[in-house]
Design an enzyme around this catalytic site. Structure first.
Site, PDB file in Angstrom:
ATOM      1  N   PRO A 212      33.819  55.584  30.068  1.00 16.88           N
ATOM      2  CA  PRO A 212      33.273  56.268  31.168  1.00 16.88           C
ATOM      3  C   PRO A 212      31.668  56.091  30.928  1.00 16.88           C
ATOM      4  CG  PRO A 212      34.944  57.821  30.186  1.00 16.88           C
ATOM      5  CD  PRO A 212      34.880  56.483  29.570  1.00 16.88           C
ATOM      6  N   CYS A 213      31.165  56.173  32.146  1.00 21.30           N
ATOM      7  CA  CYS A 213      29.802  55.440  32.140  1.00 21.30           C
ATOM      8  C   CYS A 213      28.631  56.318  32.935  1.00 21.30           C
ATOM      9  CB  CYS A 213      29.587  54.119  33.319  1.00 21.30           C
ATOM     10  SG  CYS A 213      30.561  54.493  34.815  1.00 21.30           S
TER      11      CYS A 213
END
Length: 742
Positions: A212-213
């Protein structure tokens, strides 16, 4: 037949029983004196059917399944008769529409779930999908075959139950694979143990995933000690254990510039620090052979640091503790020689050094505490408030780097005899080795080597480094047949015994790129607050009048990967409807939807011809606002008219889709986009088309969520928006199969 309000009645009745006493259940529709009868394909004893409630009696699995099916047929009949834009139907037309649902249900109940991966000819290439989300990587990899090689989907992982549900329905039920799913946070201490247990001894050829970013997105917030920031390194821990032939990490473009590029360099450094444990003895022998009296302690520490690399995850905590205790014992031996007895017991600097060693030896316990605090901090939305500084300070204080920094400062404040300053400096160096990557430890080793030794060490490192990677590269999804300008950074690690991959060649040229119109035109038959469960005819000549030919010219026949193919190709819409998966996944059920895991267990499946195609129920003022923006072509140009009409909004932006081009990056909020032909947001299915998901891929669970639910659920829109576009994943998978040596 004219389905006027309250005029059409829909019910079920039992036909004559067979020799075993089971009566066929028929659906009957009465309207304006006309009648339509259809066989549902279900049988039941008359004593087990409640004629008043129009349902089977009992609580068995079979009873619940029959009742769900009957309710499903009744809903679809009601939808056709009372909620369709069409007002006049022929009898046979209604029969045909409902028989499509009935036949689909019959077919799917005659297919058994396949328990093992179907193996035909060729070589299966095993892969694991971490941070899998909806399954974009998985979907793309499974579309690929090359020179009799194909991908065998072993396991997927994510932390959310709806991700698991979507995977289980797609890959276990629909495609009949025996793929496992691990629903667990990768940062949990027993994650790797559980992963290895589910893999069950299989050798893994490829690992893919997109950690996840949000915490480092160019468009998002940048938080310190966000639980997502260190997920890259947990991902790499999996790589160290599985040691696949290739691994792929996908992320946002912002990762390249985060912290001035330091995060990118750190990731590359960590990848270069993954070593072949079989070659460790060669490096250890080099260190021992070059050990002298002057560097003896540092070289012993380097040996211990290198030996940490070969430990299993469950052994590493004990190994780290042993390393710190080794340095602590060195400190204890020289303590009487650098300070007097009273100072050693009462001086704040000595206590800081001594207690610092204890803190470092408890790394496992502090890591768990840090992980728990970060989770709670995230859950309570601690950010941009008066709490965040205290949390940040505490988490900073317990980090090994800060502890070592304080130990170093304390050494400097002590009045150490000149003859022992070097020994104290060695202790600081040894502590820094403890927190360094393998690569950084080697840099320290090099600082003690002469030119000849460095050359010898260079040869050893060529053998010991497990993966080759020079730098990440940016891939635009539109170059791979996806109707979306979605730029993503790819880190591809290539094991030293495999061919090097430095880029993913485009599958379409600039003038071949798939347009939004190609992707969505055949779904453009639904208005505000409507849901479609089957395809309807879209007449471009009527819909676009004078511009119909221009729109038709946008439609191109293509290969599966988007490349224009005039002879045997299909349109993008046809590929989407029919699916891009290869034949080895037969037999398979038709696509179906379930509300949740409990509904799946009960057999409450919705076998529709089209899924996830529902529009939001937008108010009249919202529709008017979208209509004004659509007319002006963009939000900025529409502002004056919106203000004058009292339709202005606090929303920062709306993106009007341009039918002849590609969409901007698809995110998780549908209201960010306005359909190119109607004043409305996109449906889940339309967003999935822009991501290159086939229509046969059904997104399960809730369509959308809000408020506190956002923390715990991953609805359909989020599944779509966060996914890797399958056609981009397909191109990556193809390049891996072309280069992989089995």
């Amino acid at each position: 037949m004219r389905p006027l309000k309250n005029m059409a009645t829909i019910n079920f009745y039992l036909d004559r029983p067979d020799k075993k006493g089971f009566s066929p259940i028929h659906l009957r529709i009465n309207c304006n004196g006309d009648q339509v009868k259809l066989a549902t394909g279900q049988k039941i004893k008359s004593s087990d059917f409640d004629k008043n409630k129009q349902l089977a009696i009992g609580e068995s699995y079979q009873t619940r399944e029959i009742n769900h099916y009957l309710n499903f047929l009744k809903e679809r009949a009601d939808e056709i008769l009372h909620h369709s834009s069409k007002k006049v139907f022929e009898k046979n037309e209604i029969k045909n529409l409902l028989n499509e649902h009935i036949e689909s249900y019959k077919l799917n109940n005659s297919v058994n779930l396949v328990k093992e991966q179907i193996t035909l000819y060729g070589k299966p290439i095993t892969f694991v999908d971490l941070f899998a989300g909806a399954g974009g990587f998985s979907e793309g990899f499974l579309q690929v075959e090359h020179n009799s090689k194909y991908f065998d989907f072993v396991l997927a992982n994510d932390i959310n139950e709806n991700c698991e549900l979507t995977h289980v329905v797609r890959y276990n039920h629909q495609l009949g694979l025996d793929t496992k799913f691990l629903t667990q946070d990768i940062t949990e201490p027993d994650f790797l143990d559980n992963l290895l247990e589910k893999i069950d001894g299989k050798s893994i050829d490829v690992v893919c995933g997109g950690p996840p970013c949000q915490s480092f997105s160019l468009a998002g917030k940048r938080k310190k000690f966000d639980k997502k920031d260190d997920l890259f390194f947990h991902y790499l821990e999996v790589i160290k254990v599985l040691q696949p032939k290739y691994f792929v990490m996908e992320n946002v473009k912002g990762i390249l510039t985060k912290e001035g590029g330091k995060i990118k360099d750190l990731i590359i450094n960590e990848i270069n620090s993954i070593i072949d444990i079989n070659e460790i003895p060669l490096l250890i022998e080099f260190i021992k052979n070059n050990k002298t009296d002057s560097n003896s302690f540092i070289f012993d520490c380097l040996v211990k640091r290198v030996e940490l690399e070969k430990l299993l995850e469950k052994e590493k905590d004990a190994g780290r503790e042993d390393y710190v205790n080794f340095i602590d014992n060195r400190f204890r031996k020289i303590t009487p020689k650098i300070v007097d007895y009273r100072t050693s017991k009462t001086d704040v600097n000595m206590n800081t050094i001594r207690h610092g060693f204890k803190l470092l030896s408890r790394t496992k316990q502090w890591d768990k505490l840090k992980r728990d605090i970060i989770k709670e901090k995230d859950y309570c939305d601690i950010d941009r408030d008066d709490f965040v500084e205290a949390f940040t300070d505490f988490l900073t204080e317990i980090s090994p780097d800060r502890i070592i920094s304080k130990i170093e400062s304390s050494f400097k404040l002590l009045k150490i005899p000149a003859s022992y300053k070097s020994a104290c400096n060695d202790i600081i160096t040894a502590l820094k080795i403890y927190t360094t990557s393998f690569n950084e430890s080697i840099d320290i080793l090099k600082s003690y080597c002469n030119v000849g030794q460095k050359d010898e060490l260079g040869g050893i490192l060529e053998k010991i480094r497990l993966y080759k990677i020079e730098k990440p590269f940016v891939a635009n999804a539109s170059n791979y047949g996806v109707p979306q300008n979605r730029e993503r950074v790819l880190f591809i690690g290539c094991r030293k015994d495999q061919k090097f991959i430095s880029e993913i060649p485009s599958t379409v040229s600039e003038d071949e790129k798939v347009t939004i119109f190609e992707a969505l035109y055949d779904l453009d038959f639904i208005g505000n607050n409507q849901e479609a469960h089957r395809y309807d005819l879209v007449d471009l000549s009527k819909q676009y009048n004078g511009s119909a030919n221009k729109k038709k010219n946008l439609l191109k026949n293509r290969d599966i990967d988007g490349k224009v193919c005039l002879k045997d190709g299909k349109t993008y819409a046809e590929w989407s409807r029919n699916g891009r998966l290869v034949e080895r996944f037969q037999p398979q059920t038709k696509p179906f939807y379930v509300k949740d895991s409990n509904a799946l267990l009960k057999g409450e499946k919705y076998f529709d011809l089209l899924n996830n195609h529902k529009t939001s129920n937008q108010s009249k003022s919202v529709i008017q606002r979208l209509d004004v923006i659509l007319k002006h072509g963009n939000y900025k140009n529409a502002q004056p008219e919106l203000n004058s009409c009292g339709l202005s909004s606090n929303k920062r932006n709306y993106n009007v889709l341009k039918p002849e081009s590609q969409s901007p990056t698809i995110l998780t909020i549908p209201d960010d986009f306005i359909h190119y032909n109607r004043p409305r947001a996109l449906t889940v299915r339309e967003m999935a088309r822009l991501q290159s998901f086939d229509d046969t891929f059904v997104f399960q669970g809730k369509r959308t969520t809000g408020g506190e639910d956002r923390k715990n659920t991953v609805p359909q829109y989020t599944l779509v928006g966060n996914a890797v576009p399958p056609l981009l994943a397909r191109a990556i998978g193809m390049e891996i199969l072309k280069n992989l040596n089995k």
